[in-house]
Design a protein around this motif. Structure first.
Motif, PDB file in Angstrom:
ATOM      1  N   ILE A  84       7.482 166.974 -35.845  1.00  0.00           N
ATOM      2  CA  ILE A  84       8.367 166.039 -35.154  1.00  0.00           C
ATOM      3  C   ILE A  84       9.582 165.818 -36.051  1.00  0.00           C
ATOM      4  O   ILE A  84       9.444 165.575 -37.247  1.00  0.00           O
ATOM      5  CB  ILE A  84       7.678 164.670 -34.919  1.00  0.00           C
ATOM      6  CG1 ILE A  84       6.284 164.822 -34.330  1.00  0.00           C
ATOM      7  CG2 ILE A  84       8.569 163.754 -34.091  1.00  0.00           C
ATOM      8  CD1 ILE A  84       6.218 165.425 -32.971  1.00  0.00           C
ATOM      9  N   THR A  85      10.768 165.876 -35.451  1.00  0.00           N
ATOM     10  CA  THR A  85      12.000 165.666 -36.201  1.00  0.00           C
ATOM     11  C   THR A  85      13.077 165.133 -35.269  1.00  0.00           C
ATOM     12  O   THR A  85      12.820 164.860 -34.099  1.00  0.00           O
ATOM     13  CB  THR A  85      12.446 166.968 -36.907  1.00  0.00           C
ATOM     14  OG1 THR A  85      13.493 166.675 -37.819  1.00  0.00           O
ATOM     15  CG2 THR A  85      12.869 168.027 -35.912  1.00  0.00           C
ATOM     16  N   PHE A  86      14.278 164.980 -35.772  1.00  0.00           N
ATOM     17  CA  PHE A  86      15.441 164.600 -34.965  1.00  0.00           C
ATOM     18  C   PHE A  86      16.542 165.585 -35.293  1.00  0.00           C
ATOM     19  O   PHE A  86      16.885 165.773 -36.457  1.00  0.00           O
ATOM     20  CB  PHE A  86      15.884 163.166 -35.292  1.00  0.00           C
ATOM     21  CG  PHE A  86      16.978 162.671 -34.388  1.00  0.00           C
ATOM     22  CD1 PHE A  86      16.663 162.113 -33.155  1.00  0.00           C
ATOM     23  CD2 PHE A  86      18.306 162.778 -34.754  1.00  0.00           C
ATOM     24  CE1 PHE A  86      17.663 161.665 -32.316  1.00  0.00           C
ATOM     25  CE2 PHE A  86      19.311 162.341 -33.914  1.00  0.00           C
ATOM     26  CZ  PHE A  86      18.991 161.777 -32.693  1.00  0.00           C
ATOM     27  N   ASN A  87      17.096 166.206 -34.264  1.00  0.00           N
ATOM     28  CA  ASN A  87      18.075 167.290 -34.434  1.00  0.00           C
ATOM     29  C   ASN A  87      17.486 168.386 -35.316  1.00  0.00           C
ATOM     30  O   ASN A  87      17.929 168.618 -36.433  1.00  0.00           O
ATOM     31  CB  ASN A  87      19.405 166.788 -34.991  1.00  0.00           C
ATOM     32  CG  ASN A  87      20.287 166.218 -33.909  1.00  0.00           C
ATOM     33  OD1 ASN A  87      20.173 166.589 -32.750  1.00  0.00           O
ATOM     34  ND2 ASN A  87      21.152 165.307 -34.276  1.00  0.00           N
ATOM     35  N   LEU A 109      13.080 164.898 -31.292  1.00  0.00           N
ATOM     36  CA  LEU A 109      13.282 163.644 -30.570  1.00  0.00           C
ATOM     37  C   LEU A 109      14.691 163.515 -30.009  1.00  0.00           C
ATOM     38  O   LEU A 109      14.921 162.717 -29.102  1.00  0.00           O
ATOM     39  CB  LEU A 109      12.988 162.447 -31.476  1.00  0.00           C
ATOM     40  CG  LEU A 109      11.555 162.287 -31.969  1.00  0.00           C
ATOM     41  CD1 LEU A 109      11.383 160.933 -32.640  1.00  0.00           C
ATOM     42  CD2 LEU A 109      10.549 162.478 -30.870  1.00  0.00           C
ATOM     43  N   ALA A 110      15.620 164.299 -30.515  1.00  0.00           N
ATOM     44  CA  ALA A 110      16.982 164.248 -29.983  1.00  0.00           C
ATOM     45  C   ALA A 110      17.005 164.740 -28.541  1.00  0.00           C
ATOM     46  O   ALA A 110      17.805 164.265 -27.740  1.00  0.00           O
ATOM     47  CB  ALA A 110      17.924 165.081 -30.845  1.00  0.00           C
ATOM     48  N   ASP A 111      16.119 165.673 -28.181  1.00  0.00           N
ATOM     49  CA  ASP A 111      16.127 166.235 -26.825  1.00  0.00           C
ATOM     50  C   ASP A 111      15.822 165.192 -25.752  1.00  0.00           C
ATOM     51  O   ASP A 111      16.619 165.016 -24.832  1.00  0.00           O
ATOM     52  CB  ASP A 111      15.183 167.428 -26.725  1.00  0.00           C
ATOM     53  CG  ASP A 111      15.683 168.624 -27.525  1.00  0.00           C
ATOM     54  OD1 ASP A 111      16.902 168.702 -27.795  1.00  0.00           O
ATOM     55  OD2 ASP A 111      14.855 169.474 -27.880  1.00  0.00           O
ATOM     56  N   PRO A 112      14.690 164.473 -25.834  1.00  0.00           N
ATOM     57  CA  PRO A 112      14.442 163.483 -24.778  1.00  0.00           C
ATOM     58  C   PRO A 112      15.365 162.260 -24.886  1.00  0.00           C
ATOM     59  O   PRO A 112      15.521 161.518 -23.923  1.00  0.00           O
ATOM     60  CB  PRO A 112      12.982 163.073 -24.989  1.00  0.00           C
ATOM     61  CG  PRO A 112      12.665 163.432 -26.387  1.00  0.00           C
ATOM     62  CD  PRO A 112      13.552 164.599 -26.738  1.00  0.00           C
ATOM     63  N   PHE A 113      15.984 162.054 -26.033  1.00  0.00           N
ATOM     64  CA  PHE A 113      16.858 160.891 -26.209  1.00  0.00           C
ATOM     65  C   PHE A 113      18.273 161.161 -25.723  1.00  0.00           C
ATOM     66  O   PHE A 113      19.017 160.232 -25.478  1.00  0.00           O
ATOM     67  CB  PHE A 113      16.879 160.462 -27.687  1.00  0.00           C
ATOM     68  CG  PHE A 113      17.693 159.217 -27.930  1.00  0.00           C
ATOM     69  CD1 PHE A 113      17.252 157.994 -27.443  1.00  0.00           C
ATOM     70  CD2 PHE A 113      18.876 159.268 -28.629  1.00  0.00           C
ATOM     71  CE1 PHE A 113      17.995 156.838 -27.654  1.00  0.00           C
ATOM     72  CE2 PHE A 113      19.626 158.107 -28.851  1.00  0.00           C
ATOM     73  CZ  PHE A 113      19.177 156.893 -28.362  1.00  0.00           C
ATOM     74  N   ASP A 121      24.564 160.379 -29.494  1.00  0.00           N
ATOM     75  CA  ASP A 121      23.133 160.666 -29.595  1.00  0.00           C
ATOM     76  C   ASP A 121      22.776 160.870 -31.067  1.00  0.00           C
ATOM     77  O   ASP A 121      22.571 161.980 -31.526  1.00  0.00           O
ATOM     78  CB  ASP A 121      22.779 161.900 -28.763  1.00  0.00           C
ATOM     79  CG  ASP A 121      23.032 161.689 -27.285  1.00  0.00           C
ATOM     80  OD1 ASP A 121      22.981 160.527 -26.841  1.00  0.00           O
ATOM     81  OD2 ASP A 121      23.285 162.675 -26.589  1.00  0.00           O
ATOM     82  N   THR A 122      22.691 159.766 -31.792  1.00  0.00           N
ATOM     83  CA  THR A 122      22.469 159.800 -33.234  1.00  0.00           C
ATOM     84  C   THR A 122      21.137 159.161 -33.592  1.00  0.00           C
ATOM     85  O   THR A 122      20.551 158.426 -32.791  1.00  0.00           O
ATOM     86  CB  THR A 122      23.585 159.028 -33.975  1.00  0.00           C
ATOM     87  OG1 THR A 122      23.491 157.633 -33.594  1.00  0.00           O
ATOM     88  CG2 THR A 122      24.972 159.573 -33.640  1.00  0.00           C
ATOM     89  N   CYS A 127      17.277 154.670 -33.410  1.00  0.00           N
ATOM     90  CA  CYS A 127      16.602 153.574 -34.118  1.00  0.00           C
ATOM     91  C   CYS A 127      16.936 152.223 -33.491  1.00  0.00           C
ATOM     92  O   CYS A 127      16.057 151.361 -33.359  1.00  0.00           O
ATOM     93  CB  CYS A 127      16.988 153.584 -35.592  1.00  0.00           C
ATOM     94  SG  CYS A 127      16.239 154.943 -36.495  1.00  0.00           S
ATOM     95  N   THR A 128      18.176 152.028 -33.094  1.00  0.00           N
ATOM     96  CA  THR A 128      18.557 150.780 -32.429  1.00  0.00           C
ATOM     97  C   THR A 128      17.765 150.626 -31.139  1.00  0.00           C
ATOM     98  O   THR A 128      17.205 149.564 -30.862  1.00  0.00           O
ATOM     99  CB  THR A 128      20.075 150.763 -32.144  1.00  0.00           C
ATOM    100  OG1 THR A 128      20.769 150.820 -33.391  1.00  0.00           O
ATOM    101  CG2 THR A 128      20.485 149.516 -31.384  1.00  0.00           C
ATOM    102  N   TYR A 129      17.684 151.685 -30.360  1.00  0.00           N
ATOM    103  CA  TYR A 129      16.984 151.647 -29.082  1.00  0.00           C
ATOM    104  C   TYR A 129      15.501 151.303 -29.254  1.00  0.00           C
ATOM    105  O   TYR A 129      14.950 150.513 -28.497  1.00  0.00           O
ATOM    106  CB  TYR A 129      17.135 152.997 -28.369  1.00  0.00           C
ATOM    107  CG  TYR A 129      16.551 152.997 -26.988  1.00  0.00           C
ATOM    108  CD1 TYR A 129      17.278 152.506 -25.903  1.00  0.00           C
ATOM    109  CD2 TYR A 129      15.265 153.463 -26.761  1.00  0.00           C
ATOM    110  CE1 TYR A 129      16.741 152.486 -24.623  1.00  0.00           C
ATOM    111  CE2 TYR A 129      14.717 153.450 -25.482  1.00  0.00           C
ATOM    112  CZ  TYR A 129      15.450 152.964 -24.416  1.00  0.00           C
ATOM    113  OH  TYR A 129      14.910 152.945 -23.168  1.00  0.00           O
ATOM    114  N   TYR A 130      14.864 151.897 -30.267  1.00  0.00           N
ATOM    115  CA  TYR A 130      13.429 151.687 -30.464  1.00  0.00           C
ATOM    116  C   TYR A 130      13.101 150.629 -31.512  1.00  0.00           C
ATOM    117  O   TYR A 130      11.946 150.479 -31.910  1.00  0.00           O
ATOM    118  CB  TYR A 130      12.738 153.012 -30.806  1.00  0.00           C
ATOM    119  CG  TYR A 130      12.612 153.902 -29.600  1.00  0.00           C
ATOM    120  CD1 TYR A 130      11.743 153.577 -28.564  1.00  0.00           C
ATOM    121  CD2 TYR A 130      13.365 155.056 -29.487  1.00  0.00           C
ATOM    122  CE1 TYR A 130      11.632 154.372 -27.439  1.00  0.00           C
ATOM    123  CE2 TYR A 130      13.261 155.869 -28.366  1.00  0.00           C
ATOM    124  CZ  TYR A 130      12.393 155.518 -27.345  1.00  0.00           C
ATOM    125  OH  TYR A 130      12.289 156.310 -26.239  1.00  0.00           O
TER     126      TYR A 130
END
Length: 167
Positions: A84-87, A109-113, A121-122, A127-130
């Motif tokens: 699991i990663t982001f970008n 995680l960037a894909d579904p976000f 899309d950062t 982090c703000t959203y979750y």
């Protein structure tokens, strides 16, 4: 480390894209246990814009190069069933000699976000959203901060998905 588990990883790159090198890599399990966390000296790039990743080039001069840790990193990734990663930066891992096993799922995680598919899309907005408090100053962030943020958001995404299924 148990065999075939879900792992979280964070990669920071130097830029520019044609010469990108990994300057920091953090790997942890889903319980926030750190399995690997290092900053690296670089081979090709001797300067980068530190506002990109919060790492100043001069902070890496006394560090070892990525290749010195390649076997340890490969061993950790070989024990993963899911990453699991982001970008996701698998291309850059591969470019530096790491092979992600073909039976290892990679979840970015960037894909579904992705909302707009742009600069909004950062990791900060995720982090703000979750509801994860990532340090505001990028120079105060560590690879552990980022990996914990990805882990937290992944758990929250899964919780939200499960809540939708249970409706």
């Amino acid at each position: 480390m148990s065999d075939k588990q879900t792992l979280i990883y964070w990669v920071d790159l130097t830029g520019p894209a044609p010469l990108d090198e990994i300057v920091r890599l953090t790997i942890m399990d889903t319980n926030d246990n750190v399995l690997f966390n290092h900053t690296f000296n670089t081979k090709l790039v001797d300067w980068w814009y530190s506002e990109l990743n919060g790492i100043k080039p001069e902070e890496t001069y006394n560090e070892q190069q990525f290749e010195n840790y390649k076997n340890k990193i490969q061993t950790i990734f070989n024990h993963a069933s899911k990453l699991i990663t982001f970008n996701a930066s698998n291309f850059f891992l591969e470019k530096q000699g790491i092979t992600i096993p073909t039976n290892t799922a990679v979840e970015d995680l960037a894909d579904p976000f992705r909302v707009l598919g742009d600069a909004n899309d950062t990791i900060d907005n995720l982090c703000t959203y979750y509801g994860y408090d990532l340090p505001v100053d990028i120079h105060n962030r560590t690879g552990i901060d980022y990996a914990k943020a990805v882990n937290h958001c992944w758990h929250e995404m899964n919780r939200y998905c499960q809540a939708q299924k249970d409706r």
